[in-house]
Every structure is written in C-alpha cells, then in structure tokens.
Design an enzyme around this catalytic site. Structure first.
Site, mmCIF file in Angstrom:
data_model
loop_
_atom_site.group_PDB
_atom_site.id
_atom_site.type_symbol
_atom_site.label_atom_id
_atom_site.label_comp_id
_atom_site.label_asym_id
_atom_site.label_seq_id
_atom_site.Cartn_x
_atom_site.Cartn_y
_atom_site.Cartn_z
ATOM 1 N N LEU A 112 29.042 -14.414 24.013
ATOM 2 C CA LEU A 112 28.339 -15.419 23.221
ATOM 3 C C LEU A 112 27.898 -16.591 24.097
ATOM 4 C CD1 LEU A 112 30.771 -15.410 20.147
ATOM 5 C CD2 LEU A 112 28.560 -14.267 20.329
ATOM 6 N N ARG A 113 28.494 -16.686 25.283
ATOM 7 C CA ARG A 113 28.138 -17.697 26.296
ATOM 8 C C ARG A 113 28.518 -19.120 25.906
ATOM 9 N NH1 ARG A 113 27.790 -14.354 30.506
ATOM 10 N NH2 ARG A 113 25.736 -13.365 30.750
ATOM 11 N N HIS A 171 39.834 -3.550 32.522
ATOM 12 C CA HIS A 171 38.558 -3.255 33.186
ATOM 13 C C HIS A 171 38.946 -2.667 34.544
ATOM 14 C CE1 HIS A 171 35.700 -5.666 30.609
ATOM 15 N NE2 HIS A 171 36.880 -6.045 30.153
ATOM 16 N N ASP A 201 27.882 -4.314 25.457
ATOM 17 C CA ASP A 201 28.178 -5.083 26.673
ATOM 18 C C ASP A 201 27.125 -6.181 26.868
ATOM 19 O OD1 ASP A 201 28.823 -4.359 30.218
ATOM 20 O OD2 ASP A 201 29.654 -5.857 28.852
ATOM 21 N N HIS A 216 21.123 -13.710 29.520
ATOM 22 C CA HIS A 216 20.845 -14.620 30.631
ATOM 23 C C HIS A 216 19.542 -15.323 30.398
ATOM 24 C CE1 HIS A 216 23.955 -13.674 33.536
ATOM 25 N NE2 HIS A 216 23.771 -12.389 33.329
#
Lengths: 334, 425, 164
Positions: free
Chosen positions: B64-65, B180, B306, B310
C-alpha cells in the site's frame, strides 16, 4: 506495452544502422560493410591529409560515465578526422555522482543540440536507454555498457583478424580469461559467429566461464592446452584485480600459471597464430612481455584499426540517422 | 439491509458450486443461496444475469506504500484499486516507513484502511526489529494489534541461529511465519534470473540456488520448530519439487506464487525494460511451466498480485538501476484468466487460488460464499472487453507491463460485508 | 554526336598541350577522378610535359549527398601529393551537374593551396547545376532523358551510348 530491443532500435526502416548499440542481431552484410568502410579509412590514415568532411558541422558528444582515457581519445580522434566538433563530458566527475539520474542528465544535454552521443556507462543497457530517451535524430554509439556490449572494440578486433588472415571461414578463435565480466567477449562472440568462423572457443576457470556461454555459440574449455590446440587467433582478456576479491580466483600468479599466454603456451596454437588483446595489457598476469611484443602479436595494429573502425561506425550511424530523418520529413510532406 | 443478487452464475470453489442461482444477503452476511429465506423482502435487487458471482478475492501481497512512500501509493488509492479489482481482503507487507514492527504502525494502517472503507486490510508484522534480522520484534503485540502473520520479508536474518530462535518464538505463540526464501549472499545485487538471457545481456544473475538453498534450510527449521509456515513468491521449478516432497512427508506448509511468474519468462529482458525488473526475478519457461503444474497439483495453493506500485521515474533508468516490482493488482482476475484461456489451469482451480486457497494459507475464514460468511463478493462480467488505461486506472502506480492493454473480463460490482464498495456510491 | 573515342582523346591531348603553353603551366599534377577520369587522365598524361606521376582522387568522402545516399561501399584510393603552389590538371570522363568536380576541388584544397586548377573533361553533357566549366572539352553531347553515356576500361577503353 511493447518496447523495442536494442537489435531493432538501432536499425532504421531501410535496415541501416542509425545507432550502434550491440552486434547481437546484426547480419553478416552489415558487419562486412563496417569492415570494408574501415579499410578505406585505414588507407586514408596513411596519407598526409587525415581529415574528411563527412561529419562537418556535426556535434559529437563523448558521454563517458565510466573513466577511460584510451577509448575516449580514439573516439575523439575518429570524430575529429571526420571533421566533427567534439565535446567531452566526463559525467562521473560532475552531476551524476551527486545523484542526478541518467534521465535528468539527458534532459540537461538536450539544450546542446548534439548530433551524436558516444556513451560509456557502468550499467548494462545504458546505451539502449539513452537511444530510447534522447531527442530524435541523435545517433547513439555504445562505447561499452556494463557487461553487455562493446561493439566497436569487437569490430576493430574483427578488422584485425581479417587483415591478418584474409577471411573468417575456417578459423578457430580462442578468447581467454574473464569472459563472465567481459562486454568485449560477448560482442566478439556475436561477431565471430555472424562472420562465419569455424569455432569460437572460450578458455578460463569455471568461475569466469559459466556454461551459459555455450548457448551463445561457443565451446568452453577449462584447460589452456586443450583450448589453444590448432587455434588461429588468440584473444587475451584483461584480468581485473577485483576478481580476487569476489572469490572468483585465488591469485594472479595461479591464473598466469594456468591461463597465461607465454611462449610455451603459444606453441600449442598454430605456428602462424596471431595474438590479440583489447588492452590495456597486464604483463605477467594474462600475457608475457615476450608474447605481447613478439612477432605473433598484432596488438598495436588493433589500436590503429580502432580509429578506422570508429570512423566507419560514426559515419554509417550518422548517415542512417540523416536518411531516417529525411525519409520521415518527406513522408510527412507527401 | 437485505440484498438479493439475482440470477447470477454463482461460482464458489469452497463449496464446489458453479450454477446460475440467487444469493441472499442480510446485513453483513450471506443468509441463503438458491432458496429464498422465509419473509425475505429485498431492499435492493441486483440483476446479475450474465455475470459471475464470486467470493471476494484475497490477495496475499499488496504494497500500500503508506506510511512512508506516498509518492508511490496510498492506502486510499490502493484499496480503491483493490475494490475495483474485486479484492475484498488484502495482505500488506511490513516494509513501510516506519516498518510495521510496532503495534502503532499496524493500527495506523488498519485505521486508514477502515476509513477508506474499500477492502479488508491485514498487515504482516516484521519478524525482527527494523527488518534488520538481529533482534526479535514484539511479535505477540503485533499480532494482537491485528497482524495476520510475521515475516522478515525479503530481508536476510543475520544468521541461522537468529532465524532458528525467531521461529521457535513464533511457534511458541502459534504465529504464522511467512518466508521469502532467499540466500542473500547468492542473490545480492542480482537483478535477473541467472541464465542465458542474463549472461548475454550482461545483467547480474540471481541463481536458482539463492532460492532453493534458503528453502532447504527453512524447511528443516520448520520441521524442527513446528512453526506455522507459508512460502511467499516461489519462482523456481526446484522449489516446487522441494515443497511437494516436504508436504508428502507430512510437513504442513503452504506456498503462493506471483501472477507475473506464471505469465512471463526472462525472455522479456532483451528489451532491457525495467518494467520487467522484479524480485524474485522472472525465470525460465521450464520454471514457469513447473509453477503452473504446482498449482494444478495443489503444492501451490494461492496466486497473488505482488502489487508494488511505483512512481514513473522509478522505472526510467537502465534496467539494473530501476526499482523492482510490478503493479498488476487492478487486473488480477482478467490477467489470471489468461491461464484458463490457454488451457493451462481449470477455472475452478484458478478461482480457488484467488479465494479459498489464500484464506487457508492465512488461516482465516474468508474467500467463501458459504451461508453464514461475511458477504464479501464480486460480480464479474467474464466477457466484457475493456482497456485498462492510464486515465481510468485507480492505482497510483504506473509500472505494469499491461497498462493500456485490452482485457476480456471486468469487475462490475464489489461488496464488502454486504456494502457496495465498488463502484463507490 | 561524335563518339570516336580515340579521335576525341587525340584532340584533347593536343588542346591540353597548347593550353599549358598558353597559360605557362609547368610540371602540373594530372589528377584523375575514379574511375573513368583516371583512365582518361592516363591517356592525357602521355602528352603532358610533367615529371609528376599520375595522381588519383576518390571523392566519396566529399560528396554532397551523404544525407541521401550514405557512404559508398567501396572507396578507392586517393593518391595525391601535396598540392601547395602546384598547378593541377583535374580530369574526369563526364561532366553533368558539376558536383563531382566541386567535391574534387574541396579534396584538392585539403591537400594544400594550389596555384591553379584546370579542368579537362571527355564528355560535357551541358547539364551543369553549379557554375563549373571545363577548360578542355573532348565533346559536348546532348542526351535525351532516356539516354546514358558509359565509359568502360581501362583496356580496352571504350564508350557506349545506352538507351534506358
């Protein structure tokens, strides 16, 4: 969203070069044409008047983001012999080291109204990036991008081979050393296969010659003697000190012992084999002084050939851009 | 509020249901499918003729940044995009700024999501403080503050001893750990799958061993500590094999894959286009096909977007200098339908990977239309042709290779607990 | 039109000798433009009173149509000594637009500042686009749009008129 690959981006509608980014995807006719034109420029270099007006009035900018006085100087010389105006920008010492992005640098350069950028950069794909983002009708010449491509170096190597051996058919060519990190080697492999040599051999330890290179059309050897047997052309690559840091090699001395080209290892190749090196050479690391200065070595010819090849590439690319521009303009007017 | 969703094709993998029928919602929950409950007077009748009625999608990874990177995305913009995509629950990673290693940050994210009111947001808490891999975070407090799991995201742990202890601690409190698998010294600085393409193009490679070595170590530790485990973003064929073997030996682990690893391979890197720069990287066709087999066999039970939005300039640079990540969430369903169209996966399997599958990975009660569940559902027109354009997109991110492409299949309406959240009323 | 090549060359040689005497041109450099001009120059050189060997010029790098046509594939050798203070007799087989001669003069000037340049042309097609005139002309020939003139050589040296 379709983006163009370097191999397509560098050709105009008529299939002529308008940028020079990579040898990957260029056919034999285009490569041979570069060599033929370089030959004419070579004979010109032997005369008292070394200048021709092909690029007169054109501004050529050397955009070197990676330091290299030698390559930059040969490009400068080539451009000046074509009567171009040359500007040298050593970007690594100016804005980008302060964090200015490549895109910003490009936009600031627009005001200069250049006709050609000669680019050296540490990132693979940088020349392609610049070709995609600079103003139209500017030719971009790749002087080395990361580990990807160094097409003018490979072409001057091809010219050297052709002038020494006459033709490419039937030749066995060995490239020795740090293939993994070498943009020159990648370009050479493309060129040698396209021009039709018999065999391309890559010689070095496994750490420096991963097996993926076999899929590029080369045979991989881990032992120098086997690799050099019956070879017509030996190209030695420079070994950089950093390779010891990354645990790729134990030491220069062990490398020299196993892969160094000395008079005794040279004897495994054909009696009339030629020895080449893109320079600068590390004496006693990849090659002995006797061999580097000996009768098999054509290393100094490579330097002269470099100017002629670059003159050919610069004129061809500029012509390709101008023809593209003219075609677009007449097309727009009809 | 009583809603009747009439005459839609109700598809629910959790009930093996795929039939044209009616669905009844009362207040926040599904009260009936098929037969109307007695005295049901609908306040709102929605004509779903020709539409699929699906459980709301669950996306296991959406960045969600916010907080910290709002030039790339905000909770408001990205949850709106999620609702437009038919996603009713999303999981967000801990790598915000500040990192989700304190309950305050977890609470902030959930509060803002609640305010936006478009989708359920489940944050993942950091396994270690600052994701630095050295000191354990207050995992229990994070979970009590709403974190659905803990993870060190793609950041390395300082050493195996610390990893081992972190897992023991998480296992003590029955927490879900999301792995991960990445051996960071092998993948360090790499930007592409180590193979012919990366070699030819001079791009620093990430060998498959970077994933498989870490995976092997993680599987052993999971076995030893008994921690609840989920593997995020598997990218290698060998990893599928290793997880399949572990499951066959009785280890209860789940795995997900990013949609782009199912659709793309490293062939696309020839254009040096930074839009294809992702971590883990796009790998070979063999890897891609084995991942698809992994979905068919159930080794991989979830597909996620995923989503990593940006700003434009993050991708305007030579390949290795671009920031990694794609922002495909908004077209998650029509994009994954390509796998069904090409005959690779059955529709029911695919839908399961977007609903019940991820719900099981998280251990939550969602991704189903069973009577009694929250009415999180989506009406989807599977044949509508549309273009996902820059002008009409809702995500703030511009970094998707599929932006401005034409699609077949569009979300028409999304309901969250019985309330229509897309289109916004 | 007179296409008796040998007679034309004979006439040119005589005119050239007279011209040099009239203009007090001593020891000129006879320069032929590749390829046809070189063949003609070889013939003329025999009559000219000079100790200088035949010079040759390839004008590929000086053409004004670089934009349109690009670089020519096979560039022949330019063999020219220093032109500083020398008299040049520039020789070509056909004079059409005059651009080849302009390019040749530019190239000659790059080798030094000549005392004079005189132009000897085998066939003047009377189609100049630039103010360039030959001092010695073999024949003036008017072709229609479908005709072309072609010189072949060096042995045997022959001219043919081609209908396209």
């Amino acid at each position: 969203m379709v983006r163009s690959e370097p191999r397509a981006l560098q050709l105009n509608d008529q299939g002529q070069l308008k940028h020079f980014l990579t040898l990957d995807g260029l056919n034999k006719a285009i490569l041979t044409d570069i060599l033929d034109k370089a030959d004419s420029f070579l004979s010109m270099g032997e005369q008292s008047v070394k200048k021709v007006p092909l690029l007169r009035g054109k501004t050529v900018v050397n955009l070197f983001f990676e330091n290299s006085t030698r390559t930059r100087t040969t490009f400068e010389l080539a451009a000046k012999r074509l009567s171009a105006d040359v500007i040298n920008l050593n970007i690594e010492t100016s804005a980008t080291s302060k964090g200015e992005s490549l895109m910003d640098t490009l936009q600031n350069l627009e005001a200069m109204q250049s006709d050609m950028f000669i680019v050296r950069h540490c990132e693979s794909g940088a020349a392609h990036f610049i070709a995609e983002h600079c103003t139209p009708n500017v030719a971009v010449i790749n002087a080395g991008d990361g580990q990807h491509s160094h097409p003018t170096q490979a072409m001057l190597d091809m010219l050297t081979i052709r002038r020494s051996k006459g033709q490419f058919e039937g030749l066995k060519v060995a490239i020795v050393g740090d293939i993994l990190h070498s943009r020159v080697a990648r370009s050479q492999i493309h060129a040698l296969n396209t021009l039709g040599v018999d065999e391309v051999r890559l010689i070095g330890p496994k750490t420096l010659v991963p097996s993926f290179f076999k899929e590029m059309g080369a045979k991989v050897f881990y032992e120098l003697e086997q690799g050099l047997k019956d070879v017509d052309v030996i190209i030695m690559l420079r070994l950089q000190k950093e390779r010891m840091q990354g645990a790729l090699l134990p030491s220069e001395s062990e490398f020299y012992r196993l892969y160094g080209l000395t008079e005794s290892s040279l004897a495994w190749a054909k009696a009339d084999a030629i020895v080449m090196h893109p320079g600068p050479i590390n004496r006693g690391v990849e090659i002995s002084s006797e061999v580097a200065d000996g009768k098999h070595s054509v290393i100094l010819n490579q330097v002269t050939n470099g100017i002629a090849v670059r003159m050919a590439v610069l004129s061809i690319a500029m012509s390709g851009q101008l023809q593209n521009k003219e075609k677009n303009e007449t097309g727009a007017n009809t | 509020m009583k809603i009747l969703i009439k005459n839609g094709q109700v598809i629910d993998p959790s009930q093996d249901l795929n039939t044209v029928t009616d669905l009844y919602i009362e207040d926040e929950k599904i009260v009936a499918i098929g037969q109307s409950p007695s005295d049901f007077q609908a306040d709102n009748i929605v004509d779903a003729t020709g539409l699929w009625v699906l459980p709301g999608l669950i996306d296991l990874s959406v960045s969600l940044r916010e907080p910290g990177y709002t030039q790339k995305g905000t909770i408001a913009s990205e949850t709106y995009a999620a609702a437009a995509a038919g996603i009713t629950t999303l999981v967000c990673p801990p790598d915000t700024s500040p990192i989700v290693d304190t309950p305050a940050v977890a609470a902030l994210i959930q509060d803002k999501a609640f305010e936006a009111g478009r989708t359920n947001v489940l944050p993942i808490g950091a396994l270690t403080q600052g994701l630095e891999g050295k000191k354990l975070s207050n995992m229990v407090a994070l979970t009590e503050a709403g974190c659905i799991a803990v993870s060190n995201h793609r950041h390395p742990l300082a050493n195996t001893k610390i990893l081992s202890r972190a897992l023991e601690y998480a296992a003590t409190h029955d927490l879900l750990v999301i792995f991960h698998a990445d051996e960071h010294h092998l993948s360090n600085e790499g930007c592409a799958h180590e193979g012919l393409i990366s070699t030819m193009h001079g791009l620093k490679g990430i060998p498959e061993t970077a994933e498989t070595i870490a995976l092997a170590r993680d599987l052993i530790l999971i076995q030893k500590t008994g921690v609840k485990a989920h593997f995020a973003r598997i990218s290698c064929a060998k990893s599928v094999e290793m997880i399949a073997d572990a499951k066959a030996q009785g280890l209860d682990v789940t795995a997900d894959v990013a949609l782009h690893n199912l659709l793309l391979t490293d062939d696309v890197l020839s254009s040096f286009d930074g839009h294809y720069h992702v971590l883990p990287p796009l790998r070979s066709d063999e890897d891609r096909l084995t991942l698809i087999e992994g979905i068919k066999s159930g080794v991989i039970s979830a597909i996620c977007s995923d989503h990593q939005p940006h700003e434009k300039m993050a991708k305007v640079a030579p390949f290795a200098a671009t920031e990694p990540g794609m922002a495909n969430m908004e077209v998650l369903l029509p994009l994954s339908m390509l796998l069904v169209d090409e005959g690779d996966i059955k529709l029911s399997t695919l839908l399961n990977c977007l609903t019940q599958g991820p719900a099981n990975c998280l251990g939550i009660d969602a991704g189903t239309l069973k009577v009694g569940s929250y009415a999180d559902l989506v009406l989807f027109n599977s044949t509508l042709k549309w273009t996902w354009s820059e002008e009409t997109k809702r995500t703030k991110g511009t970094n998707s290779p599929w932006l401005n492409e034409a699609f077949s299949g569009k979300t028409i309406t999304t309901y969250l607990a019985g309330k229509q959240v897309f289109p916004f009323v | 039109m007179n296409l008796d090549l040998e007679r034309t060359l004979e006439k040119m040689s005589q005119e050239l000798v007279a011209y040099c005497a009239h203009k007090n041109i001593e020891n000129p450099i006879v320069v032929g433009i590749h390829s046809g001009g070189v063949w003609v120059a070889e013939r003329l050189l025999a009559s000219v009173n000079t100790s200088e060997p035949l010079a040759t010029l390839d004008i590929s790098f000086y053409r004004d149509d670089f934009t349109r046509a690009g670089l020519h594939p096979k560039v022949k050798q330019t063999l020219l000594p220093s032109t500083e203070n020398r008299h040049i007799i520039l020789v070509d087989d056909v004079l059409m637009s005059g651009r080849t001669i302009r390019a040749a003069m530019n190239e000659i000037f790059d080798f030094g500042r000549p005392s004079s340049i005189s132009l000897a042309i085998l066939y003047d097609l009377d189609k100049s686009e630039l103010p360039i005139k030959a001092d010695i002309v073999g024949e003036v020939i008017h072709l229609d749009s479908k005709q072309k003139i072609k010189l072949s050589g060096p042995e045997p040296l022959a001219v043919s008129l081609i209908q396209t």
